[in-house]
Design an enzyme around this catalytic site. Structure first.
Site, PDB file in Angstrom:
ATOM      1  N   ARG A 237      40.438  32.063  38.399  1.00 57.59           N
ATOM      2  CA  ARG A 237      39.649  32.330  37.306  1.00 57.59           C
ATOM      3  C   ARG A 237      40.817  32.705  36.296  1.00 57.59           C
ATOM      4  O   ARG A 237      42.046  33.274  36.444  1.00 57.59           O
ATOM      5  CB  ARG A 237      39.014  33.810  37.556  1.00 57.59           C
ATOM      6  N   GLU A 266      36.939  30.643  27.995  1.00 56.67           N
ATOM      7  CA  GLU A 266      36.725  29.428  28.326  1.00 56.67           C
ATOM      8  C   GLU A 266      35.262  29.335  27.683  1.00 56.67           C
ATOM      9  O   GLU A 266      34.762  30.444  27.439  1.00 56.67           O
ATOM     10  CB  GLU A 266      36.216  29.566  29.946  1.00 56.67           C
ATOM     11  N   HIS A 285      37.628  23.441  33.732  1.00 53.63           N
ATOM     12  CA  HIS A 285      37.047  24.205  34.827  1.00 53.63           C
ATOM     13  C   HIS A 285      36.086  23.179  35.600  1.00 53.63           C
ATOM     14  O   HIS A 285      34.821  23.360  35.725  1.00 53.63           O
ATOM     15  CB  HIS A 285      36.188  25.281  34.496  1.00 53.63           C
TER      16      HIS A 285
HETATM   17  N1  LIG Z   1      38.133  26.461  39.595  1.00 52.13           N
HETATM   18  C1  LIG Z   1      36.949  26.246  40.227  1.00 52.13           C
HETATM   19  O1  LIG Z   1      36.118  25.595  40.012  1.00 52.13           O
HETATM   20  C2  LIG Z   1      36.678  27.353  41.440  1.00 52.13           C
HETATM   21  C3  LIG Z   1      35.947  26.691  42.411  1.00 52.13           C
HETATM   22  C4  LIG Z   1      35.738  27.687  43.462  1.00 52.13           C
HETATM   23  C5  LIG Z   1      36.255  29.048  43.634  1.00 52.13           C
HETATM   24  N2  LIG Z   1      37.140  29.279  42.567  1.00 52.13           N
HETATM   25  C6  LIG Z   1      37.563  30.713  42.405  1.00 52.13           C
HETATM   26  O2  LIG Z   1      38.309  30.908  43.742  1.00 52.13           O
HETATM   27  C7  LIG Z   1      38.055  32.035  44.242  1.00 52.13           C
HETATM   28  C8  LIG Z   1      38.191  31.893  45.739  1.00 52.13           C
HETATM   29  O3  LIG Z   1      37.169  31.347  46.434  1.00 52.13           O
HETATM   30  P1  LIG Z   1      37.351  31.188  47.976  1.00 52.13           P
HETATM   31  O4  LIG Z   1      35.908  30.518  48.265  1.00 52.13           O
HETATM   32  O5  LIG Z   1      38.413  30.507  48.689  1.00 52.13           O
HETATM   33  O6  LIG Z   1      36.944  32.618  48.223  1.00 52.13           O
HETATM   34  P2  LIG Z   1      37.530  33.554  49.584  1.00 52.13           P
HETATM   35  O7  LIG Z   1      36.777  34.785  49.469  1.00 52.13           O
HETATM   36  O8  LIG Z   1      37.169  32.643  50.942  1.00 52.13           O
HETATM   37  O9  LIG Z   1      39.128  33.805  49.528  1.00 52.13           O
HETATM   38  C9  LIG Z   1      39.860  34.424  48.587  1.00 52.13           C
HETATM   39  C10 LIG Z   1      40.871  34.992  49.030  1.00 52.13           C
HETATM   40  O10 LIG Z   1      41.609  35.863  48.204  1.00 52.13           O
HETATM   41  C11 LIG Z   1      42.098  36.981  48.724  1.00 52.13           C
HETATM   42  N3  LIG Z   1      42.410  37.925  47.684  1.00 52.13           N
HETATM   43  C12 LIG Z   1      41.735  39.046  47.132  1.00 52.13           C
HETATM   44  N4  LIG Z   1      42.150  39.956  46.331  1.00 52.13           N
HETATM   45  C13 LIG Z   1      43.569  39.536  46.383  1.00 52.13           C
HETATM   46  C14 LIG Z   1      44.652  39.920  45.784  1.00 52.13           C
HETATM   47  N5  LIG Z   1      44.492  41.029  45.149  1.00 52.13           N
HETATM   48  N6  LIG Z   1      45.908  39.448  45.959  1.00 52.13           N
HETATM   49  C15 LIG Z   1      45.913  38.366  47.120  1.00 52.13           C
HETATM   50  N7  LIG Z   1      44.829  37.850  47.446  1.00 52.13           N
HETATM   51  C16 LIG Z   1      43.695  38.217  47.280  1.00 52.13           C
HETATM   52  C17 LIG Z   1      41.307  37.464  49.644  1.00 52.13           C
HETATM   53  O11 LIG Z   1      41.756  38.135  50.886  1.00 52.13           O
HETATM   54  C18 LIG Z   1      40.852  36.127  50.315  1.00 52.13           C
HETATM   55  O12 LIG Z   1      41.395  35.598  51.440  1.00 52.13           O
HETATM   56  C19 LIG Z   1      36.858  32.270  43.862  1.00 52.13           C
HETATM   57  O13 LIG Z   1      36.222  33.814  43.993  1.00 52.13           O
HETATM   58  C20 LIG Z   1      36.530  31.771  42.510  1.00 52.13           C
HETATM   59  O14 LIG Z   1      36.827  32.699  41.452  1.00 52.13           O
HETATM   60  C21 LIG Z   1      37.278  28.507  41.396  1.00 52.13           C
HETATM   61  O1  LIG Z   2      33.123  30.063  41.398  1.00 55.53           O
HETATM   62  C1  LIG Z   2      32.822  28.885  41.770  1.00 55.53           C
HETATM   63  O2  LIG Z   2      32.310  28.137  42.669  1.00 55.53           O
HETATM   64  C2  LIG Z   2      33.472  27.726  40.581  1.00 55.53           C
HETATM   65  O3  LIG Z   2      34.208  28.292  39.812  1.00 55.53           O
HETATM   66  C3  LIG Z   2      32.225  27.018  39.797  1.00 55.53           C
HETATM   67  O4  LIG Z   2      31.905  27.950  39.021  1.00 55.53           O
END
Ligand SMILES: NC(=O)c1ccc[n+]([C@@H]2O[C@H](COP(=O)([O-])OP(=O)(O)OC[C@H]3O[C@@H](n4cnc5c(N)ncnc54)[C@H](O)[C@@H]3O)[C@@H](O)[C@H]2O)c1
Ligand SMILES: O=C(O)[C@H](O)CO
Length: 349
Positions: A237, A266, A285
């Site tokens: 993010r 954004e 994004h």
């Molecule tokens: N750019 C995009 O389009 C997009 C798409 C999907 C997800 N995301 C972002 O990616 C994030 C992760 O998604 P996911 O499905 O892998 O989630 P997830 O919950 O499986 O993984 C997140 C990981 O981050 C770790 N974490 C939390 N706080 C932390 C910290 N302070 N320091 C280090 N690690 C920490 C957690 O322990 C966990 O292992 C989402 O929350 C979202 O913000 C972005």
């Molecule tokens: O968190 C997510 O799934 C992506 O950022 C899409 O908004």
């Protein structure tokens, strides 16, 4: 005829998902191109059974306080940093996100950014497109990924998918998480304290959620701890990064290059200083933005809403403590289900 539950959608979502939703519930959708005013949304929620929320929207106790029938809120995203989960839990409203279905797609984008940036694909392609093939400067060489180290910050579901791609490219993968994972042997990854990871990584990729703890985690001190030859990638993010500190790190050579799928703010305004930084690649994004995955995310969101309005368990619920429970089965029906599934019950009394 029995009245169908009413679901409010506060913005534009895929038409096929709305059509699917309408097979089960009545839908009241804000179809203007402008953001739906919060006060109007609150009015609409007075009669609503469900809310499909679309960003930008802060979802909290205040939004739902005059919505006596509201039984579920869901959003087509895995990240829920715009949602106050604690306040929804107090209000007894389950919140559905979309984990899992987007893992491979987001990992593909993250790795595409890494590979594109490491070989300076955009800069080199632009010389060819501009008819200046022979004039391209010798300093836009790029670097190998094989035999380099990738440091992933936030090694969750998507982080693991990124690590598999990195290993296929011959990279060593280290990571930092809130806690060490139990499956390091399986994924051939190594847990590290953040400072150690920053000191040894050639590519640093942020894949963590935005929380109070991760807000501006990547600040001036963070970039100073990275190698000055390193590539910084953010697909988590935007606000996890202090944008001014990143611009400074790129301009002063504290780090070599950045590739970003997410930014703060954004969208980036056309005159934003980040856009003037040469050694920075930015995409808008698009992590999960493929047709198939956006479809899967939208249908999962619709399924969560359809379940919730009928007080049935959401498939993917963040605040499980207020998710609706599966009805208890009596023993006879449970045995019948097991038999149907082909389980051999001869050993059981
Ligand atoms: N750019 C995009 O389009 C997009 C798409 C999907 C997800 N995301 C972002 O990616 C994030 C992760 O998604 P996911 O499905 O892998 O989630 P997830 O919950 O499986 O993984 C997140 C990981 O981050 C770790 N974490 C939390 N706080 C932390 C910290 N302070 N320091 C280090 N690690 C920490 C957690 O322990 C966990 O292992 C989402 O929350 C979202 O913000 C972005
Ligand atoms: O968190 C997510 O799934 C992506 O950022 C899409 O908004």
């Amino acid at each position: 005829m029995e009245k169908k539950p009413l679901v409010v959608v506060n913005g534009l979502v895929r038409k096929d998902a709305i059509a699917y939703l309408k097979e089960h519930v009545d839908v009241r959708q804000w179809t203007e191109k402008t953001v739906m005013p919060r006060e109007v949304l609150k009015e609409w929620l007075i009669d609503a059974d469900g809310l499909w929320c679309v960003r930008p929207l802060d979802v909290d106790g205040d939004l739902v306080k005059n919505a006596p029938n509201l039984k579920v809120i869901a959003q087509a995203a895995v990240g829920y940093d715009n949602v106050n989960i604690d306040e929804l839990t107090v209000a007894g409203i389950p919140y559905g996100n979309t984990p899992g279905v987007l893992n491979e797609t987001v990992a593909e984008l993250a790795f595409t950014l890494i590979a594109t940036a490491s070989r300076r694909i955009i800069e080199n392609a632009n010389f060819v497109k501009d008819g200046r093939w022979a004039q391209r400067p010798s300093n836009i060489k790029g670097f190998d990924l094989s035999r380099r180290t990738l440091g992933i910050i936030g090694m969750g579901a998507i982080g693991v998918s990124i690590s598999r791609r990195a290993r296929a490219f011959g990279m060593t993968v280290v990571y930092h998480n809130r806690n060490q994972r139990l499956d390091d042997k399986i994924h051939k990854t190594t847990y590290m304290e953040l400072d150690d990871l920053l000191a040894i990584s050639d590519v640093v990729c942020v894949m963590a959620p935005l929380t109070d703890e991760t807000y501006h985690m990547c600040d001036e001190a963070f970039f100073k701890k990275m190698k000055n030859t390193a590539l910084f990638v953010n697909v988590g993010r935007g606000p996890i990064v202090d944008t001014d500190a990143l611009i400074n790190a790129l301009k002063t050579g504290a780090i070599d290059y950045a590739a970003l799928d997410v930014t703060d703010p954004e969208p980036l305004p056309a005159d934003h200083p980040l856009l003037d930084v040469e050694n920075c690649l930015i995409v808008p994004h698009i992590g999960s933005y493929t047709d198939r995955t956006r479809y899967d995310m939208s249908i999962l969101t619709a399924d969560n809403i359809i379940a919730g309005v009928h007080k049935k368990p959401l498939k993917t619920c963040v605040n499980e403590e207020v998710n609706y429970k599966k009805p208890q089965m009596d023993v006879e029906s449970a045995l019948e289900e097991l038999k149907k599934a082909g389980v051999d019950l001869t050993d059981f009394d």
